[in-house]
Design a protein around this motif. Structure first.
Motif: not given
Length: 473
Positions: A47-48, A190-191, A273-276, A294-296
């Motif tokens: 959902l990001t 974290a990675v 907050m950090v990841v976004a 999206p992260l992938v």
């Protein structure tokens, strides 16, 4: 006695009998893991991107607003769950504070919330797992629902039923598996952060709110803006209420529930907050928002294909923790409502060997499988949010009512500045509900009308309190 004035007694809210008692097997590490497992999931992995598509870089503000509203609700939950250490979450608190009709509405909203969350996360899991299913030769028409040109989203159906089976085995066993999977999920995030930081570009945050702050209809009629995104990604934060459903199965609820609810909420707000921020810094919002993973996508665009595969695999392994947490909460809501007589009492029977309500767990799995197999993620998440917002409003109202009615009752955890925090939870949730799509608001109304029909046809005459139990302290 009129059904309008029926209320549960605080001291007897968790009473069970005739086989309707849950085993106390959980401690605070299980509860924190349950909360983190529920909160960090589809919201961060999937959902990001959807939120960024609605708000642009302002999605960070959306996360902050949704997190602030949830923080107010979490503090209210912490007070009520330690004062009323019984299963049922907002349903039970409403029953004690405001009476049976309100409790039914909130219980029905929680059933809607938990079932839809399980379905939504199953769809998000499927988006990450489809590569594995294609390897074994699964045809495309079994990898998507009718909305996407397929017949059924088979991976989503499979994971829903698999998690239901795990939960049916026992609470402690499933909680231990959940703790391991949560660690995998946090390591993967974290990675992601470490690899994206070198590519951070501050210019990606300009303009910060290209689609405005308020939720306003876009050219296609879909609401856009920071608040529109907040009303959607609110879905990402509210897993902490699943912790409160574990009250009767917690060894030391007065201590452990506070740690579980407040601890998991604080940790997850920081993670989101950090990841976004890192996601937007590494790739423009309008680019990665089109991806279902999206992260992938971001890692692949940064030339880290193997790590991207690893993050996708971590999502495949770890997203079921969200389904597990909410399916757990759903089965316990069903269980308590059946124990109270508002649903057939046979549904509250606990298995003698596992100490779990097996029938309700399996039923929850089936409902989730049907919905996730046929519906798209965005619509499921929006409707789930409507039920959750109703529950959070009730929790804030319950704190206010009990503070005024029983100001001298001992409170292990007291909500700080309770008039401000409880009012903030109520008003914030009302604004987020207003920001939801009009279609979602209408569907929620239809669902509530169906629920009220069931209550007046069945529960109003068959509830335990209707048959003469003492309704108040």
């Amino acid at each position: 006695m009129s059904f309008w004035t029926r209320r549960k007694a605080i001291d007897g809210a968790g009473a069970g009998h005739d086989g309707h008692v849950l085993k106390k097997t959980l401690s605070w590490p299980h509860l924190v893991a349950l909360g983190v497992g529920a909160i960090v999931g589809t919201g961060i992995y999937t959902l990001t991107g959807v939120g960024a598509g609605l708000a642009g870089p302002g999605v960070i503000l959306s996360f902050l607003i949704a997190g602030a509203v949830c923080a107010c609700a979490a503090l209210c939950y912490a007070e009520l769950s330690t004062m009323i250490p019984a299963s049922g979450s907002a349903y039970t608190y409403s029953y004690v504070a405001m009476g049976e009709p309100v409790a039914w509405v909130i219980g029905w909203s929680l059933i809607l919330e938990y079932t839809l969350v399980c379905a939504a996360v199953a769809v998000g899991w499927s988006a990450h797992a489809q590569g594995l299913f294609k390897i074994v030769g699964t045809p495309d028409f079994l990898l998507a629902g009718p909305h996407a040109g397929g017949i059924v989203n088979l991976p989503a159906v499979i994971i829903s039923m698999a998690v239901a089976g795990l939960l049916a085995l026992g609470t402690r066993e499933s909680a231990t598996v959940n703790m391991v999977l949560v660690v995998i999920k946090i390591v993967a995030l974290a990675v992601f952060v470490v690899l994206c930081l070198p590519a951070f570009d501050a210019s990606h945050f300009t303009p910060f709110m290209p689609k405005g702050f308020a939720a306003t209809p876009g050219p296609d009629g879909i609401k856009i803006g920071v608040m529109a995104a907040a009303s959607l990604i609110f879905f990402a934060f509210y897993g902490f209420d699943a912790v409160s459903t574990a009250a009767e199965e917690t060894k030391n609820p007065k201590r452990d529930l506070t740690i579980g609810i407040v601890g998991s909420m604080a940790a997850c707000t920081l993670i989101y907050m950090v990841v976004a921020a890192v996601s937007i810094g590494a790739s423009r919002a309008e680019v990665f928002s089109a991806s279902e993973a999206p992260l992938v996508f971001i890692l692949e665009s940064l030339k880290h294909p193997k790590v991207a595969q690893g993050v996708a695999l971590a999502a495949v392994v770890a997203l079921p923790t969200v389904i597990l947490a909410f399916m757990y909460g759903q089965s316990r809501i069903f269980f308590v409502m059946a124990r109270d007589g508002l649903l057939p009492r046979a549904l509250a029977r606990v298995n003698a060997r596992t100490g779990t309500p097996v029938l309700m767990t399996v039923l929850t799995g089936v409902l989730s499988a049907v919905l996730s197999g046929l519906l798209p993620l965005k619509e499921i998440a929006e409707l789930a949010n409507a039920g959750t917002l109703a529950a959070f409003i009730a929790v804030g109202a319950s704190v206010i009512v009990l503070r005024l009615r029983e100001p001298n009752r001992p409170r292990v955890f007291s909500t700080p500045a309770w008039p401000v925090v409880a009012s903030g939870a109520i008003l914030g949730c009302l604004y987020l509900f207003y920001s939801l799509p009009a279609k979602t608001q209408l569907y929620f109304l239809y669902a509530q009308l169906i629920g009220l029909a069931i209550y007046f046809l069945y529960g109003v005459r068959r509830s335990v309190l209707a048959k003469g139990a003492s309704p108040t302290v």
